[in-house]
Design a protein around this motif. Structure first.
Motif, PDB file in Angstrom:
ATOM      1  N   THR A 185       0.795  -1.233   0.000  1.00 47.47           N
ATOM      2  CA  THR A 185       0.000   0.000   0.000  1.00 47.47           C
ATOM      3  C   THR A 185       0.825   1.279   0.000  1.00 47.47           C
ATOM      4  O   THR A 185       0.295   2.339  -0.334  1.00 47.47           O
ATOM      5  CB  THR A 185      -0.974   0.031   1.197  1.00 47.47           C
ATOM      6  N   GLN A 186       2.099   1.207   0.364  1.00 51.19           N
ATOM      7  CA  GLN A 186       2.915   2.419   0.369  1.00 51.19           C
ATOM      8  C   GLN A 186       2.901   3.029  -1.028  1.00 51.19           C
ATOM      9  O   GLN A 186       2.973   2.333  -2.021  1.00 51.19           O
ATOM     10  CB  GLN A 186       4.377   2.130   0.751  1.00 51.19           C
ATOM     11  N   GLY A 187       2.844   4.333  -1.089  1.00 52.46           N
ATOM     12  CA  GLY A 187       2.874   5.012  -2.380  1.00 52.46           C
ATOM     13  C   GLY A 187       1.504   5.299  -2.962  1.00 52.46           C
ATOM     14  O   GLY A 187       1.387   6.070  -3.907  1.00 52.46           O
ATOM     15  N   TYR A 188       0.470   4.683  -2.419  1.00 48.96           N
ATOM     16  CA  TYR A 188      -0.891   4.999  -2.877  1.00 48.96           C
ATOM     17  C   TYR A 188      -1.441   6.131  -2.017  1.00 48.96           C
ATOM     18  O   TYR A 188      -1.279   6.133  -0.795  1.00 48.96           O
ATOM     19  CB  TYR A 188      -1.817   3.784  -2.785  1.00 48.96           C
ATOM     20  N   ASP A 189      -2.115   7.063  -2.667  1.00 49.80           N
ATOM     21  CA  ASP A 189      -2.687   8.210  -1.969  1.00 49.80           C
ATOM     22  C   ASP A 189      -4.115   7.967  -1.502  1.00 49.80           C
ATOM     23  O   ASP A 189      -4.579   8.610  -0.572  1.00 49.80           O
ATOM     24  CB  ASP A 189      -2.676   9.437  -2.892  1.00 49.80           C
ATOM     25  N   ALA A 190      -4.820   7.065  -2.187  1.00 52.83           N
ATOM     26  CA  ALA A 190      -6.232   6.838  -1.867  1.00 52.83           C
ATOM     27  C   ALA A 190      -6.626   5.408  -2.197  1.00 52.83           C
ATOM     28  O   ALA A 190      -6.039   4.770  -3.071  1.00 52.83           O
ATOM     29  CB  ALA A 190      -7.117   7.811  -2.645  1.00 52.83           C
ATOM     30  N   LEU A 191      -7.649   4.953  -1.491  1.00 49.63           N
ATOM     31  CA  LEU A 191      -8.255   3.646  -1.708  1.00 49.63           C
ATOM     32  C   LEU A 191      -9.719   3.882  -2.038  1.00 49.63           C
ATOM     33  O   LEU A 191     -10.418   4.576  -1.296  1.00 49.63           O
ATOM     34  CB  LEU A 191      -8.141   2.793  -0.441  1.00 49.63           C
ATOM     35  N   VAL A 192     -10.189   3.314  -3.149  1.00 50.81           N
ATOM     36  CA  VAL A 192     -11.591   3.444  -3.543  1.00 50.81           C
ATOM     37  C   VAL A 192     -12.212   2.051  -3.559  1.00 50.81           C
ATOM     38  O   VAL A 192     -11.686   1.128  -4.180  1.00 50.81           O
ATOM     39  CB  VAL A 192     -11.733   4.125  -4.923  1.00 50.81           C
ATOM     40  N   LEU A 193     -13.358   1.941  -2.863  1.00 50.97           N
ATOM     41  CA  LEU A 193     -14.054   0.669  -2.714  1.00 50.97           C
ATOM     42  C   LEU A 193     -15.447   0.749  -3.335  1.00 50.97           C
ATOM     43  O   LEU A 193     -16.342   1.356  -2.768  1.00 50.97           O
ATOM     44  CB  LEU A 193     -14.161   0.317  -1.229  1.00 50.97           C
ATOM     45  N   PRO A 194     -15.637   0.154  -4.527  1.00 56.90           N
ATOM     46  CA  PRO A 194     -16.963   0.121  -5.126  1.00 56.90           C
ATOM     47  C   PRO A 194     -17.871  -0.849  -4.369  1.00 56.90           C
ATOM     48  O   PRO A 194     -17.380  -1.764  -3.696  1.00 56.90           O
ATOM     49  CB  PRO A 194     -16.727  -0.365  -6.550  1.00 56.90           C
ATOM     50  N   GLY A 195     -19.164  -0.650  -4.516  1.00 58.18           N
ATOM     51  CA  GLY A 195     -20.125  -1.506  -3.843  1.00 58.18           C
ATOM     52  C   GLY A 195     -20.620  -2.654  -4.691  1.00 58.18           C
ATOM     53  O   GLY A 195     -19.863  -3.299  -5.397  1.00 58.18           O
ATOM     54  N   GLY A 196     -21.937  -2.844  -4.624  1.00 59.23           N
ATOM     55  CA  GLY A 196     -22.536  -4.075  -5.106  1.00 59.23           C
ATOM     56  C   GLY A 196     -22.663  -4.947  -3.868  1.00 59.23           C
ATOM     57  O   GLY A 196     -21.950  -4.745  -2.891  1.00 59.23           O
ATOM     58  N   VAL A 197     -23.533  -5.918  -3.879  1.00 61.55           N
ATOM     59  CA  VAL A 197     -23.715  -6.750  -2.689  1.00 61.55           C
ATOM     60  C   VAL A 197     -22.620  -7.816  -2.587  1.00 61.55           C
ATOM     61  O   VAL A 197     -21.946  -7.940  -1.567  1.00 61.55           O
ATOM     62  CB  VAL A 197     -25.114  -7.411  -2.668  1.00 61.55           C
ATOM     63  N   ALA A 198     -22.420  -8.578  -3.652  1.00 54.55           N
ATOM     64  CA  ALA A 198     -21.476  -9.703  -3.601  1.00 54.55           C
ATOM     65  C   ALA A 198     -20.031  -9.255  -3.462  1.00 54.55           C
ATOM     66  O   ALA A 198     -19.245  -9.884  -2.746  1.00 54.55           O
ATOM     67  CB  ALA A 198     -21.640 -10.564  -4.852  1.00 54.55           C
ATOM     68  N   ASN A 199     -19.654  -8.162  -4.122  1.00 58.46           N
ATOM     69  CA  ASN A 199     -18.277  -7.692  -4.144  1.00 58.46           C
ATOM     70  C   ASN A 199     -17.715  -7.447  -2.735  1.00 58.46           C
ATOM     71  O   ASN A 199     -16.761  -8.105  -2.327  1.00 58.46           O
ATOM     72  CB  ASN A 199     -18.204  -6.449  -5.036  1.00 58.46           C
ATOM     73  N   PRO A 200     -18.270  -6.516  -1.948  1.00 55.36           N
ATOM     74  CA  PRO A 200     -17.688  -6.291  -0.623  1.00 55.36           C
ATOM     75  C   PRO A 200     -17.917  -7.467   0.328  1.00 55.36           C
ATOM     76  O   PRO A 200     -17.127  -7.677   1.253  1.00 55.36           O
ATOM     77  CB  PRO A 200     -18.368  -5.021  -0.124  1.00 55.36           C
ATOM     78  N   ASP A 201     -18.976  -8.251   0.096  1.00 53.87           N
ATOM     79  CA  ASP A 201     -19.210  -9.406   0.949  1.00 53.87           C
ATOM     80  C   ASP A 201     -18.086 -10.422   0.776  1.00 53.87           C
ATOM     81  O   ASP A 201     -17.598 -11.001   1.750  1.00 53.87           O
ATOM     82  CB  ASP A 201     -20.575 -10.031   0.646  1.00 53.87           C
ATOM     83  N   LYS A 202     -17.633 -10.623  -0.468  1.00 55.05           N
ATOM     84  CA  LYS A 202     -16.504 -11.533  -0.715  1.00 55.05           C
ATOM     85  C   LYS A 202     -15.208 -10.924  -0.196  1.00 55.05           C
ATOM     86  O   LYS A 202     -14.389 -11.617   0.424  1.00 55.05           O
ATOM     87  CB  LYS A 202     -16.362 -11.816  -2.214  1.00 55.05           C
ATOM     88  N   LEU A 203     -14.997  -9.650  -0.445  1.00 60.11           N
ATOM     89  CA  LEU A 203     -13.735  -9.016  -0.056  1.00 60.11           C
ATOM     90  C   LEU A 203     -13.546  -8.959   1.449  1.00 60.11           C
ATOM     91  O   LEU A 203     -12.427  -9.086   1.944  1.00 60.11           O
ATOM     92  CB  LEU A 203     -13.628  -7.612  -0.661  1.00 60.11           C
ATOM     93  N   ARG A 204     -14.627  -8.780   2.205  1.00 60.87           N
ATOM     94  CA  ARG A 204     -14.470  -8.681   3.659  1.00 60.87           C
ATOM     95  C   ARG A 204     -14.091 -10.019   4.287  1.00 60.87           C
ATOM     96  O   ARG A 204     -13.704 -10.079   5.445  1.00 60.87           O
ATOM     97  CB  ARG A 204     -15.713  -8.092   4.322  1.00 60.87           C
ATOM     98  N   MET A 205     -14.183 -11.091   3.506  1.00 62.83           N
ATOM     99  CA  MET A 205     -13.762 -12.410   3.980  1.00 62.83           C
ATOM    100  C   MET A 205     -12.310 -12.703   3.623  1.00 62.83           C
ATOM    101  O   MET A 205     -11.769 -13.731   3.998  1.00 62.83           O
ATOM    102  CB  MET A 205     -14.678 -13.494   3.396  1.00 62.83           C
ATOM    103  N   ASP A 206     -11.668 -11.779   2.900  1.00 59.87           N
ATOM    104  CA  ASP A 206     -10.275 -11.943   2.499  1.00 59.87           C
ATOM    105  C   ASP A 206      -9.380 -11.166   3.464  1.00 59.87           C
ATOM    106  O   ASP A 206      -9.480  -9.937   3.566  1.00 59.87           O
ATOM    107  CB  ASP A 206     -10.074 -11.451   1.058  1.00 59.87           C
ATOM    108  N   LYS A 207      -8.509 -11.874   4.150  1.00 52.74           N
ATOM    109  CA  LYS A 207      -7.655 -11.263   5.186  1.00 52.74           C
ATOM    110  C   LYS A 207      -6.836 -10.104   4.631  1.00 52.74           C
ATOM    111  O   LYS A 207      -6.755  -9.042   5.254  1.00 52.74           O
ATOM    112  CB  LYS A 207      -6.746 -12.337   5.777  1.00 52.74           C
ATOM    113  N   ARG A 208      -6.231 -10.267   3.458  1.00 51.36           N
ATOM    114  CA  ARG A 208      -5.373  -9.213   2.910  1.00 51.36           C
ATOM    115  C   ARG A 208      -6.191  -7.984   2.525  1.00 51.36           C
ATOM    116  O   ARG A 208      -5.744  -6.854   2.722  1.00 51.36           O
ATOM    117  CB  ARG A 208      -4.556  -9.733   1.716  1.00 51.36           C
ATOM    118  N   ALA A 209      -7.386  -8.169   1.971  1.00 49.35           N
ATOM    119  CA  ALA A 209      -8.235  -7.022   1.608  1.00 49.35           C
ATOM    120  C   ALA A 209      -8.552  -6.191   2.856  1.00 49.35           C
ATOM    121  O   ALA A 209      -8.481  -4.958   2.831  1.00 49.35           O
ATOM    122  CB  ALA A 209      -9.518  -7.490   0.933  1.00 49.35           C
TER     123      ALA A 209
END
Length: 184
Positions: free
Chosen positions: A69-93
């Motif tokens: 993550t070093q060097g990035y100025d911003a993080l953008v997280l799009p929605g949708g139901v399945a997308n963040p539901d899957k990502l929140r189960m990923d430790k690295r995300a």
């Protein structure tokens, strides 16, 4: 027009992202000159949704596991139901979200994407908004929940739904311009 040519933005998404919530902010940032990196769970193309139906696909630039993550100025997280539901189960995300908060960088989440913020345990005491069905989760995680198109709390930007994307994009661009001291 704001010149964000020095800005580096990371987007996280996987299958089931709300099409407009990925493509429109990405385009606005690219049009402003920002470098945008899309990371996903795997290197294969990911497919969005539009009005509950299968939408367009996009090939990620890298995988979430490969992100430093070093060097990035911003993080953008799009929605949708399945997308963040899957990502929140990923430790690295979830770690990536925490790293942006721990280093006081811009995080923008729309629609159901605040689920990732909740999973990362970073909303307690913050003002935020989201899709209506996520608001109780935000409140239970300690956020002060507002029903506004865009809520900016320091470097945290949240938004409710696709109709709010123009204001969401503007808030991200304005926050990046301020952070990078770029004339608006």
């Amino acid at each position: 027009m704001v010149d964000l040519s020095r800005a580096r933005v990371l987007m996280l998404a996987t299958d089931g992202f709300e099409e407009s919530e990925l493509f429109e902010p990405r385009k606005a940032l690219l049009d402003a000159g920002a470098e945008v990196t899309l990371a996903s769970l795997r290197p294969d193309p990911i497919t969005g949704e539009k009005a509950g139906r299968k939408g367009e696909s996009i090939t990620p630039d890298t995988t979430i596991e490969q992100i430093e993550t070093q060097g990035y100025d911003a993080l953008v997280l799009p929605g949708g139901v399945a997308n963040p539901d899957k990502l929140r189960m990923d430790k690295r995300a979830v770690e990536i979200v925490r790293e942006f908060f721990e280093t006081d960088r811009i995080v923008a989440a729309i629609c159901h994407a605040p689920w990732l913020l909740i999973e990362a345990d970073v909303v307690d005491g913050r003002r935020a908004t989201s899709w209506p069905s996520v608001r109780t989760d935000l409140a239970n995680a300690g956020a002060s929940v507002l029903d506004e198109p865009v809520v900016v709390d320091g470097k945290l930007i949240t938004s409710r739904k696709p109709d709010d994307i123009p204001m969401f994009n503007r808030a991200i661009i304005d926050c990046l311009a301020k952070e990078l001291a770029v004339p608006a």
